[in-house]
Design a protein around this motif. Structure first.
Motif, PDB file in Angstrom:
ATOM      1  N   LEU A  76      25.994  20.049 -18.512  1.00  0.00           N
ATOM      2  CA  LEU A  76      26.410  18.675 -18.227  1.00  0.00           C
ATOM      3  C   LEU A  76      26.185  18.325 -16.763  1.00  0.00           C
ATOM      4  O   LEU A  76      25.736  17.226 -16.435  1.00  0.00           O
ATOM      5  CB  LEU A  76      27.887  18.489 -18.592  1.00  0.00           C
ATOM      6  N   ARG A  77      26.506  19.261 -15.871  1.00  0.00           N
ATOM      7  CA  ARG A  77      26.317  18.997 -14.441  1.00  0.00           C
ATOM      8  C   ARG A  77      24.846  18.806 -14.096  1.00  0.00           C
ATOM      9  O   ARG A  77      24.503  18.033 -13.203  1.00  0.00           O
ATOM     10  CB  ARG A  77      26.892  20.145 -13.613  1.00  0.00           C
ATOM     11  N   ALA A  78      23.978  19.507 -14.809  1.00  0.00           N
ATOM     12  CA  ALA A  78      22.547  19.391 -14.537  1.00  0.00           C
ATOM     13  C   ALA A  78      21.921  18.162 -15.176  1.00  0.00           C
ATOM     14  O   ALA A  78      20.780  17.823 -14.871  1.00  0.00           O
ATOM     15  CB  ALA A  78      21.828  20.643 -15.042  1.00  0.00           C
ATOM     16  N   SER A  79      22.679  17.489 -16.040  1.00  0.00           N
ATOM     17  CA  SER A  79      22.103  16.352 -16.758  1.00  0.00           C
ATOM     18  C   SER A  79      22.938  15.090 -16.559  1.00  0.00           C
ATOM     19  O   SER A  79      22.816  14.411 -15.537  1.00  0.00           O
ATOM     20  CB  SER A  79      21.953  16.691 -18.247  1.00  0.00           C
ATOM     21  N   VAL A  80      23.813  14.792 -17.506  1.00  0.00           N
ATOM     22  CA  VAL A  80      24.541  13.526 -17.507  1.00  0.00           C
ATOM     23  C   VAL A  80      25.447  13.389 -16.290  1.00  0.00           C
ATOM     24  O   VAL A  80      25.439  12.361 -15.592  1.00  0.00           O
ATOM     25  CB  VAL A  80      25.356  13.380 -18.812  1.00  0.00           C
ATOM     26  N   TYR A  81      26.239  14.420 -16.008  1.00  0.00           N
ATOM     27  CA  TYR A  81      27.153  14.372 -14.870  1.00  0.00           C
ATOM     28  C   TYR A  81      26.369  14.204 -13.573  1.00  0.00           C
ATOM     29  O   TYR A  81      26.705  13.372 -12.720  1.00  0.00           O
ATOM     30  CB  TYR A  81      27.992  15.641 -14.840  1.00  0.00           C
ATOM     31  N   GLY A  82      25.313  14.985 -13.414  1.00  0.00           N
ATOM     32  CA  GLY A  82      24.517  14.910 -12.197  1.00  0.00           C
ATOM     33  C   GLY A  82      23.828  13.568 -12.014  1.00  0.00           C
ATOM     34  O   GLY A  82      23.580  13.142 -10.883  1.00  0.00           O
ATOM     35  N   GLN A  83      23.518  12.894 -13.125  1.00  0.00           N
ATOM     36  CA  GLN A  83      22.840  11.604 -13.037  1.00  0.00           C
ATOM     37  C   GLN A  83      23.769  10.464 -12.675  1.00  0.00           C
ATOM     38  O   GLN A  83      23.404   9.577 -11.907  1.00  0.00           O
ATOM     39  CB  GLN A  83      22.158  11.305 -14.385  1.00  0.00           C
ATOM     40  N   PHE A  84      24.981  10.477 -13.223  1.00  0.00           N
ATOM     41  CA  PHE A  84      25.864   9.312 -13.116  1.00  0.00           C
ATOM     42  C   PHE A  84      27.101   9.510 -12.249  1.00  0.00           C
ATOM     43  O   PHE A  84      27.853   8.556 -12.048  1.00  0.00           O
ATOM     44  CB  PHE A  84      26.339   8.888 -14.514  1.00  0.00           C
ATOM     45  N   VAL A  85      27.347  10.723 -11.741  1.00  0.00           N
ATOM     46  CA  VAL A  85      28.591  11.017 -11.021  1.00  0.00           C
ATOM     47  C   VAL A  85      28.264  11.557  -9.636  1.00  0.00           C
ATOM     48  O   VAL A  85      27.337  12.353  -9.461  1.00  0.00           O
ATOM     49  CB  VAL A  85      29.446  12.035 -11.813  1.00  0.00           C
ATOM     50  N   ALA A  86      29.054  11.139  -8.643  1.00  0.00           N
ATOM     51  CA  ALA A  86      28.806  11.560  -7.261  1.00  0.00           C
ATOM     52  C   ALA A  86      29.176  13.012  -7.019  1.00  0.00           C
ATOM     53  O   ALA A  86      28.616  13.663  -6.146  1.00  0.00           O
ATOM     54  CB  ALA A  86      29.583  10.667  -6.305  1.00  0.00           C
ATOM     55  N   GLY A  87      30.137  13.524  -7.772  1.00  0.00           N
ATOM     56  CA  GLY A  87      30.606  14.890  -7.567  1.00  0.00           C
ATOM     57  C   GLY A  87      32.099  14.975  -7.787  1.00  0.00           C
ATOM     58  O   GLY A  87      32.741  14.001  -8.190  1.00  0.00           O
ATOM     59  N   GLU A  88      32.659  16.140  -7.497  1.00  0.00           N
ATOM     60  CA  GLU A  88      34.086  16.357  -7.725  1.00  0.00           C
ATOM     61  C   GLU A  88      34.887  16.329  -6.439  1.00  0.00           C
ATOM     62  O   GLU A  88      35.972  15.755  -6.383  1.00  0.00           O
ATOM     63  CB  GLU A  88      34.291  17.692  -8.443  1.00  0.00           C
ATOM     64  N   THR A  89      34.353  16.923  -5.379  1.00  0.00           N
ATOM     65  CA  THR A  89      35.080  17.009  -4.118  1.00  0.00           C
ATOM     66  C   THR A  89      34.684  15.866  -3.188  1.00  0.00           C
ATOM     67  O   THR A  89      33.646  15.210  -3.362  1.00  0.00           O
ATOM     68  CB  THR A  89      34.775  18.337  -3.413  1.00  0.00           C
ATOM     69  N   ALA A  90      35.517  15.645  -2.164  1.00  0.00           N
ATOM     70  CA  ALA A  90      35.222  14.605  -1.181  1.00  0.00           C
ATOM     71  C   ALA A  90      33.895  14.876  -0.478  1.00  0.00           C
ATOM     72  O   ALA A  90      33.120  13.949  -0.207  1.00  0.00           O
ATOM     73  CB  ALA A  90      36.355  14.502  -0.165  1.00  0.00           C
ATOM     74  N   GLU A  91      33.609  16.143  -0.210  1.00  0.00           N
ATOM     75  CA  GLU A  91      32.362  16.471   0.470  1.00  0.00           C
ATOM     76  C   GLU A  91      31.148  16.193  -0.421  1.00  0.00           C
ATOM     77  O   GLU A  91      30.103  15.726   0.056  1.00  0.00           O
ATOM     78  CB  GLU A  91      32.366  17.946   0.899  1.00  0.00           C
ATOM     79  N   GLU A  92      31.275  16.454  -1.730  1.00  0.00           N
ATOM     80  CA  GLU A  92      30.178  16.135  -2.644  1.00  0.00           C
ATOM     81  C   GLU A  92      29.947  14.633  -2.708  1.00  0.00           C
ATOM     82  O   GLU A  92      28.804  14.164  -2.745  1.00  0.00           O
ATOM     83  CB  GLU A  92      30.490  16.682  -4.043  1.00  0.00           C
ATOM     84  N   VAL A  93      31.025  13.865  -2.712  1.00  0.00           N
ATOM     85  CA  VAL A  93      30.895  12.409  -2.722  1.00  0.00           C
ATOM     86  C   VAL A  93      30.209  11.932  -1.445  1.00  0.00           C
ATOM     87  O   VAL A  93      29.301  11.089  -1.479  1.00  0.00           O
ATOM     88  CB  VAL A  93      32.270  11.728  -2.878  1.00  0.00           C
ATOM     89  N   ARG A  94      30.620  12.472  -0.309  1.00  0.00           N
ATOM     90  CA  ARG A  94      29.998  12.072   0.963  1.00  0.00           C
ATOM     91  C   ARG A  94      28.506  12.421   0.967  1.00  0.00           C
ATOM     92  O   ARG A  94      27.683  11.651   1.476  1.00  0.00           O
ATOM     93  CB  ARG A  94      30.696  12.760   2.134  1.00  0.00           C
ATOM     94  N   GLY A  95      28.156  13.565   0.396  1.00  0.00           N
ATOM     95  CA  GLY A  95      26.745  13.936   0.324  1.00  0.00           C
ATOM     96  C   GLY A  95      25.944  12.969  -0.520  1.00  0.00           C
ATOM     97  O   GLY A  95      24.824  12.571  -0.152  1.00  0.00           O
ATOM     98  N   CYS A  96      26.508  12.570  -1.651  1.00  0.00           N
ATOM     99  CA  CYS A  96      25.851  11.580  -2.511  1.00  0.00           C
ATOM    100  C   CYS A  96      25.681  10.256  -1.782  1.00  0.00           C
ATOM    101  O   CYS A  96      24.617   9.630  -1.830  1.00  0.00           O
ATOM    102  CB  CYS A  96      26.667  11.388  -3.799  1.00  0.00           C
ATOM    103  N   VAL A  97      26.719   9.835  -1.063  1.00  0.00           N
ATOM    104  CA  VAL A  97      26.669   8.561  -0.351  1.00  0.00           C
ATOM    105  C   VAL A  97      25.643   8.617   0.776  1.00  0.00           C
ATOM    106  O   VAL A  97      24.892   7.658   1.004  1.00  0.00           O
ATOM    107  CB  VAL A  97      28.060   8.190   0.181  1.00  0.00           C
ATOM    108  N   ARG A  98      25.595   9.728   1.497  1.00  0.00           N
ATOM    109  CA  ARG A  98      24.587   9.860   2.567  1.00  0.00           C
ATOM    110  C   ARG A  98      23.175   9.727   1.994  1.00  0.00           C
ATOM    111  O   ARG A  98      22.305   9.072   2.590  1.00  0.00           O
ATOM    112  CB  ARG A  98      24.748  11.197   3.294  1.00  0.00           C
TER     113      ARG A  98
END
Length: 460
Positions: A76-98
């Motif tokens: 799921l992380r390699a497919s649907v989750y990775g496509q539509f979700v920024a991540g789980e942690t604050a740092e993952e979200v910041r990486g997606c936003v950058r």
């Protein structure tokens, strides 16, 4: 009147010459890696397959039993989750936003909280208090993104009212506010005063338990708005079902009465308008005029709408009039009329009126960009565009590279929190997913070109 309004933005148009339509031909895909494009094509094709969307939760449970939670989660992380979700942690979200910001795109964070109408599974003040904490954390995370490159004071986040207030109460409020001569007990001003003062509010049409829950819900909404205002984060309130929307609009109006005043710096609380409903154009015009008369800033997210099938089914079951437009073309005409109305409002009222054109439809985006040029509305002004993370990138990237303000709606959280949310969104947006064939074709063309030795297209 239009000629007078245009003075507000004279000499501020997107182009000094004639209007140049944007090309949504996938040319901006040069900004993305081959692996990203391949994943997008695979996931969009899977999501366009109706059985997968309809039985998504059952298939997820079956996958966990067959493969185990670890392998199923990795897929799921390699497919649907990775496509539509920024991540789980604050740092993952910041990486997606950058990463988005390097593409000229901005974040619109969304807490993946769900409460199905009439659900008995999620009740009790503790659940709503937990959601309040999540919303406050989302405000902080949105504010923290100002530390990354991008314009200041343009941070937005989504707010779902039924994460903080029960759908049962919203239905009860709707039944009262839609009656002729609705009680002044439920005026936005009275609710705003109760929010601000914290004093106990007793509404005669509600019983004791409902009054207690309303008081708690008002406190939660006020806390989110107060914290968001302090952190320079604007709240875009989601629309939901027609059985709830009048109550949601009442609560949004109460928040707006408190936080969208003339000295606050533009709208901090925005409402969402669904063009697939028959009364939206009339209601939008009425609400815009009321805000202008009251001296309040007015913020709008304009969408086509996501609950078409359920709305029609409920109307048929109850023997009531179908509230939705009769077909897709009628919805398109409604969206176009609402868009024209709001762009003229922005042209007239400038910083006191903001609009998000939340659409994956290329013609709607072209209409918006052309009218912005004709009305002299600047690219990075009070009109912005919005699409879902992982979808419609050929439109988002073209807009971002041309200098328009473009936001991606970004859910974040654990697999357990987000996958049910994504499945619900997919079920509600079947037509969008099944209509993404053009995006799939553009992705296929770009991948074929690269695989045949073309490499990523160079920027011009």
């Amino acid at each position: 009147m239009l000629r007078t309004c245009r003075v507000l933005y004279s000499q501020a148009g997107p182009s000094a010459g004639g209007w140049q339509p944007l090309n949504f031909d996938g040319g901006a895909f040069h900004l993305k890696g081959t692996g990203e494009l391949a994943r997008a094509l695979l996931v969009l094709r899977l999501c366009a397959w109706p059985p997968l969307v309809t039985h998504g939760l059952a298939l997820q449970a079956w996958s966990q039993r067959l493969l185990g939670s670890r392998i199923s989660g990795a897929l799921l992380r390699a497919s649907v989750y990775g496509q539509f979700v920024a991540g789980e942690t604050a740092e993952e979200v910041r990486g997606c936003v950058r990463q988005l910001q390097t593409l000229g795109l901005r974040p619109l964070l969304a807490v993946p909280t769900e409460e199905e109408p009439d659900s008995a599974a999620k009740t009790g003040e503790a659940w709503y208090e937990g959601n309040l904490s999540a919303m406050l954390q989302c405000v902080d995370l949105s504010r923290g993104l100002q530390g990354t490159p991008g314009p200041a004071r343009n941070n937005l986040m989504q707010l779902k009212v039924t994460a903080l207030t029960s759908t049962r109460l919203c239905k009860e409020l709707t039944s009262w506010v839609t009656r002729p001569g609705a009680s002044l007990e439920l005026s936005p001003e009275r609710l705003a005063e109760a929010m601000d003062s914290g004093r106990n509010l007793q509404v005669s049409c509600l019983h004791a338990e409902q009054n207690r829950h309303l008081q708690a819900a008002l406190r939660r909404l006020h806390r989110v708005a107060q914290h968001a205002r302090a952190q320079d984060v604007r709240l875009l309130v989601d629309a939901e079902y027609t059985s709830l929307n009048p109550a949601l609009s009442l609560l949004v109006a109460a928040l707006a009465a408190r936080w969208n005043g003339p000295g606050e710096g533009g709208p901090w609380v925005w409402n969402t308008y669904q063009a697939y409903l028959k009364d939206t154009h009339e209601r939008l015009g009425r609400d815009a005029e009321a805000a202008h008369r009251a001296g309040l800033a007015f913020g709008v997210k304009l969408v086509r709408g996501a609950y078409l099938d359920k709305e029609r089914a409920v109307a048929q079951l109850q023997g009531t009039e179908d509230p939705t437009q009769p077909d897709y073309e009628a919805t398109n005409r409604s969206y176009s009329r609402c868009l024209e109305l709001m762009l003229n409002q922005v042209s007239c009222h400038g910083p006191m009126c903001h609009l998000m054109v939340a659409s994956h439809n290329e013609e709607s985006v072209r209409q918006a960009t052309k009218r912005m040029w004709e009305l002299g509305i600047p690219l990075d002004g009070p009109v912005c565009f919005g699409q879902l993370l992982g979808m419609c990138d050929h439109v988002s990237l073209a807009l971002g590279q041309a200098g328009y303000a473009v936001y991606k709606s970004i859910p974040y959280g654990s697999l357990e929190e987000v996958i049910p949310y994504l499945i619900r969104r997919a079920q509600e947006n079947r037509s969008v997913l099944q209509g993404a064939r053009r995006e799939q074709d553009l992705l296929s063309q770009e991948l074929r070109r690269r695989l045949l030795g073309g490499g990523p297209r160079l920027r011009h």
